[in-house]
Design a protein around this motif. Structure first.
Motif, PDB file in Angstrom:
ATOM      1  N   MET A 254       0.964  -1.273  -0.010  1.00 23.37           N
ATOM      2  CA  MET A 254       0.125   0.114   0.099  1.00 23.37           C
ATOM      3  C   MET A 254       0.921   1.110  -0.087  1.00 23.37           C
ATOM      4  N   LYS A 255       0.472   2.306  -0.900  1.00 24.17           N
ATOM      5  CA  LYS A 255       0.944   3.487  -0.877  1.00 24.17           C
ATOM      6  C   LYS A 255       0.165   4.509  -0.239  1.00 24.17           C
ATOM      7  N   PRO A 256       0.952   5.551   0.215  1.00 24.54           N
ATOM      8  CA  PRO A 256       0.075   6.650   0.998  1.00 24.54           C
ATOM      9  C   PRO A 256      -0.499   7.385  -0.244  1.00 24.54           C
ATOM     10  N   GLY A 257      -1.778   8.075   0.353  1.00 22.19           N
ATOM     11  CA  GLY A 257      -2.480   8.785  -0.753  1.00 22.19           C
ATOM     12  C   GLY A 257      -3.462   8.147  -1.354  1.00 22.19           C
ATOM     13  N   LYS A 258      -3.683   6.802  -1.241  1.00 21.06           N
ATOM     14  CA  LYS A 258      -4.628   6.118  -2.128  1.00 21.06           C
ATOM     15  C   LYS A 258      -6.023   5.686  -1.439  1.00 21.06           C
ATOM     16  N   ALA A 259      -6.827   5.157  -2.059  1.00 27.22           N
ATOM     17  CA  ALA A 259      -8.169   5.076  -1.489  1.00 27.22           C
ATOM     18  C   ALA A 259      -8.370   3.273  -1.393  1.00 27.22           C
TER      19      ALA A 259
ATOM     20  N   ASP B 226      -8.247   2.136  -5.005  1.00 28.88           N
ATOM     21  CA  ASP B 226      -7.002   1.454  -5.400  1.00 28.88           C
ATOM     22  C   ASP B 226      -6.594   0.090  -4.718  1.00 28.88           C
ATOM     23  N   TYR B 227      -7.284  -0.212  -3.587  1.00 28.80           N
ATOM     24  CA  TYR B 227      -7.269  -1.286  -2.754  1.00 28.80           C
ATOM     25  C   TYR B 227      -8.520  -1.651  -2.030  1.00 28.80           C
ATOM     26  N   VAL B 228      -8.961  -2.914  -2.363  1.00 29.25           N
ATOM     27  CA  VAL B 228     -10.186  -3.436  -1.981  1.00 29.25           C
ATOM     28  C   VAL B 228      -9.507  -4.812  -1.099  1.00 29.25           C
ATOM     29  N   PHE B 229     -10.081  -4.539   0.152  1.00 33.33           N
ATOM     30  CA  PHE B 229      -9.588  -5.768   1.183  1.00 33.33           C
ATOM     31  C   PHE B 229     -11.160  -6.621   1.496  1.00 33.33           C
ATOM     32  N   GLU B 230     -10.877  -7.833   1.192  1.00 36.26           N
ATOM     33  CA  GLU B 230     -12.116  -8.638   1.622  1.00 36.26           C
ATOM     34  C   GLU B 230     -11.985  -9.327   2.816  1.00 36.26           C
ATOM     35  N   THR B 231     -12.718  -8.706   3.972  1.00 32.90           N
ATOM     36  CA  THR B 231     -12.283  -9.292   5.247  1.00 32.90           C
ATOM     37  C   THR B 231     -13.553  -9.728   5.745  1.00 32.90           C
ATOM     38  N   ALA B 232     -14.565 -10.063   5.313  1.00 32.74           N
ATOM     39  CA  ALA B 232     -15.938 -10.416   5.676  1.00 32.74           C
ATOM     40  C   ALA B 232     -15.745 -12.028   5.796  1.00 32.74           C
ATOM     41  N   GLY B 233     -15.115 -12.623   4.581  1.00 36.64           N
ATOM     42  CA  GLY B 233     -14.914 -14.103   4.519  1.00 36.64           C
ATOM     43  C   GLY B 233     -16.446 -14.766   4.040  1.00 36.64           C
ATOM     44  N   SER B 234     -16.810 -13.833   3.186  1.00 34.43           N
ATOM     45  CA  SER B 234     -18.267 -13.803   2.568  1.00 34.43           C
ATOM     46  C   SER B 234     -17.823 -14.353   0.908  1.00 34.43           C
ATOM     47  N   LYS B 235     -18.708 -15.279   0.407  1.00 37.55           N
ATOM     48  CA  LYS B 235     -18.497 -15.497  -0.862  1.00 37.55           C
ATOM     49  C   LYS B 235     -19.076 -14.243  -1.788  1.00 37.55           C
ATOM     50  N   VAL B 236     -20.310 -13.552  -1.078  1.00 37.54           N
ATOM     51  CA  VAL B 236     -20.709 -12.176  -1.828  1.00 37.54           C
ATOM     52  C   VAL B 236     -19.723 -11.219  -2.135  1.00 37.54           C
ATOM     53  N   THR B 237     -19.211 -10.830  -0.880  1.00 37.85           N
ATOM     54  CA  THR B 237     -18.354  -9.650  -1.040  1.00 37.85           C
ATOM     55  C   THR B 237     -16.974 -10.198  -1.907  1.00 37.85           C
TER      56      THR B 237
ATOM     57  N   GLY C  18      -5.473  -1.591 -10.006  1.00 37.76           N
ATOM     58  CA  GLY C  18      -5.446  -1.461  -8.578  1.00 37.76           C
ATOM     59  C   GLY C  18      -5.175  -2.973  -7.840  1.00 37.76           C
ATOM     60  N   THR C  19      -5.387  -3.172  -6.427  1.00 36.52           N
ATOM     61  CA  THR C  19      -5.179  -4.473  -5.877  1.00 36.52           C
ATOM     62  C   THR C  19      -6.246  -4.835  -4.819  1.00 36.52           C
ATOM     63  N   ILE C  20      -6.551  -6.271  -5.069  1.00 37.98           N
ATOM     64  CA  ILE C  20      -7.341  -6.886  -4.253  1.00 37.98           C
ATOM     65  C   ILE C  20      -6.738  -7.687  -3.344  1.00 37.98           C
ATOM     66  N   VAL C  21      -7.034  -7.769  -2.011  1.00 32.61           N
ATOM     67  CA  VAL C  21      -6.578  -8.381  -0.923  1.00 32.61           C
ATOM     68  C   VAL C  21      -7.523  -9.237  -0.387  1.00 32.61           C
ATOM     69  N   MET C  22      -7.403 -10.486  -0.645  1.00 32.75           N
ATOM     70  CA  MET C  22      -8.290 -11.434   0.218  1.00 32.75           C
ATOM     71  C   MET C  22      -7.728 -11.815   1.714  1.00 32.75           C
ATOM     72  N   VAL C  23      -8.670 -11.310   2.591  1.00 25.46           N
ATOM     73  CA  VAL C  23      -7.980 -11.629   3.888  1.00 25.46           C
ATOM     74  C   VAL C  23      -9.071 -12.418   4.573  1.00 25.46           C
ATOM     75  N   GLY C  24     -10.222 -12.454   4.498  1.00 22.73           N
ATOM     76  CA  GLY C  24     -11.317 -13.270   4.935  1.00 22.73           C
ATOM     77  C   GLY C  24     -11.016 -14.984   4.852  1.00 22.73           C
ATOM     78  N   ASP C  25     -11.580 -15.700   5.437  1.00 20.64           N
ATOM     79  CA  ASP C  25     -11.303 -17.015   5.399  1.00 20.64           C
ATOM     80  C   ASP C  25     -12.699 -17.462   4.825  1.00 20.64           C
ATOM     81  N   ILE C  26     -12.766 -18.026   3.355  1.00 18.34           N
ATOM     82  CA  ILE C  26     -13.795 -18.421   2.795  1.00 18.34           C
ATOM     83  C   ILE C  26     -13.925 -19.729   2.589  1.00 18.34           C
ATOM     84  N   VAL C  27     -14.827 -20.580   3.085  1.00 18.95           N
ATOM     85  CA  VAL C  27     -14.940 -22.007   3.003  1.00 18.95           C
ATOM     86  C   VAL C  27     -15.694 -22.179   1.517  1.00 18.95           C
ATOM     87  N   GLY C  28     -14.945 -22.968   0.631  1.00 15.69           N
ATOM     88  CA  GLY C  28     -15.941 -23.364  -0.532  1.00 15.69           C
ATOM     89  C   GLY C  28     -15.388 -22.417  -1.928  1.00 15.69           C
TER      90      GLY C  28
END
Length: 346
Positions: free
Chosen positions: A165-170, A238-249, A261-271
């Protein structure tokens, strides 16, 4: 042999308090009298379903891995930690010998013994023996309550680091639970010019706003998730963090990230997840993942001690040790009310 109390999971959605032997520390270990242990989403999932994916709970089993307390004994080889030190415990014990450990990526060690990850018992017990090299002294400005919250904070810090992540981003955080909130605070500490948090529950969104979210988005059924892009004049984040662990998000992420941009998958999604890869290559967007963390405890301690990250503000519920079962039940079946539960040992 001295005895102590431990909270055992004896069946799905059932916790029983009973005695177990304390044991003495090995030469390279310390014995810690625990003062706080957080209730993690993985604990809740094990409690509610008796498994996570193919990993099943071997009853009886002790959950809990977000812990801190006071050292009451040290092994004969331990020099850096003394009796009376207040400490936080990093719960993953790597082998130290494999390819990933030698590279410093010890979170990927296949032989890691992680508290509350079967078959390794966790920290919902009065005392624990733990390797000194994964035990971190807390400065005076950091309480043991905050020490128990270092573990989830480390996940958020790792997510931001993996995003480069760089400063000044959304940044957009999909999910306003505990991991979403620590990711939010890690983003703000890293210099995000805008941080947006989306969630289904009003209490979580209110907390996100209090912790520095520039905008919040109530992801109700009658709302188009693409409306979140209005915060960026339609460009996406610029950055999308999936933290819900949801298939929908998770499925929404490729639509919400901006070009390059960059997507970061953080949540633990089963399936399996329905993910639109065409969106990625049209945008030349990256997808990163996070598996726990590495080398983040010292960073987290510094951020808390400096006041940069007020991690204790995520705590919504504190339970006594005898109420470990109630803590897990509330987190499992009252998600709209609980942000972060913590068990206090007295």
């Amino acid at each position: 042999m001295l005895k102590m109390k431990a909270a055992y999971m004896t069946a799905k959605q059932k916790i029983e308090i009973s005695e177990m032997e304390m044991g003495s520390p090995q030469a390279d270990e310390v014995t810690v009298k625990l003062e706080y242990c957080g209730v993690c989403g993985s604990d809740v999932h094990f409690f509610e379903y008796g498994c996570i994916g193919n990993t099943k709970v071997p009853y009886p089993f002790i959950l809990g891995h977000e812990s801190a307390g006071v050292v009451v004994a040290v092994g004969k080889e331990v020099k850096s930690i003394r009796v009376g030190d207040r400490v936080a415990l990093e719960p993953g014990i790597p082998c130290g010998k494999c390819e990933f450990c030698r590279q410093g990526r010890y979170n990927l060690c296949r032989e890691v013994k992680f508290l509350a990850a079967p078959p390794t018992n966790g920290a919902f017990r009065e005392y624990i023996n733990h390797p000194a090299f994964m035990t971190y002294k807390l400065p005076k400005k950091v309480s043991t309550l905050e020490g128990a919250l270092i573990e989830p904070l480390a996940v958020g810090l790792q997510a931001v680091e993996n995003a480069n992540m760089k400063p000044g981003k959304a940044a957009l955080i999909l999910g306003g639970g505990a991991i979403g909130l620590v990711t939010l605070m890690a983003c703000k500490a890293a210099g995000a010019r805008m941080a947006v948090v989306s969630d289904l529950f009003e209490k979580r969104l209110e907390k996100a706003k209090a912790l520095g979210a520039d905008y919040i988005f109530h992801a109700g059924k009658d709302v188009d998730f693409m409306d979140m892009c209005d915060f960026t004049d339609g460009e996406g984040f610029d950055y999308v963090f999936e933290t819900a662990g949801s298939k929908v998000t998770a499925a929404q992420a490729s639509y919400l990230v901006r070009r390059g941009g960059t997507i970061v998958m953080v949540g633990d999604i089963v399936g399996d997840v329905a993910f639109n890869f065409r969106n990625l290559y049209l945008k030349e967007a990256d997808v990163k993942t996070v598996f726990r963390y590495r080398n983040q405890y010292p960073v987290a301690i510094q951020r808390i001690a400096s006041g940069m990250i007020p991690v204790k503000e995520i705590v919504s519920d504190i339970f006594g040790f005898e109420d470990v079962g109630k803590a897990l039940e509330r987190a499992a079946f009252h998600k709209e009310e609980v942000i972060k539960g913590v068990v206090e040992f007295k």
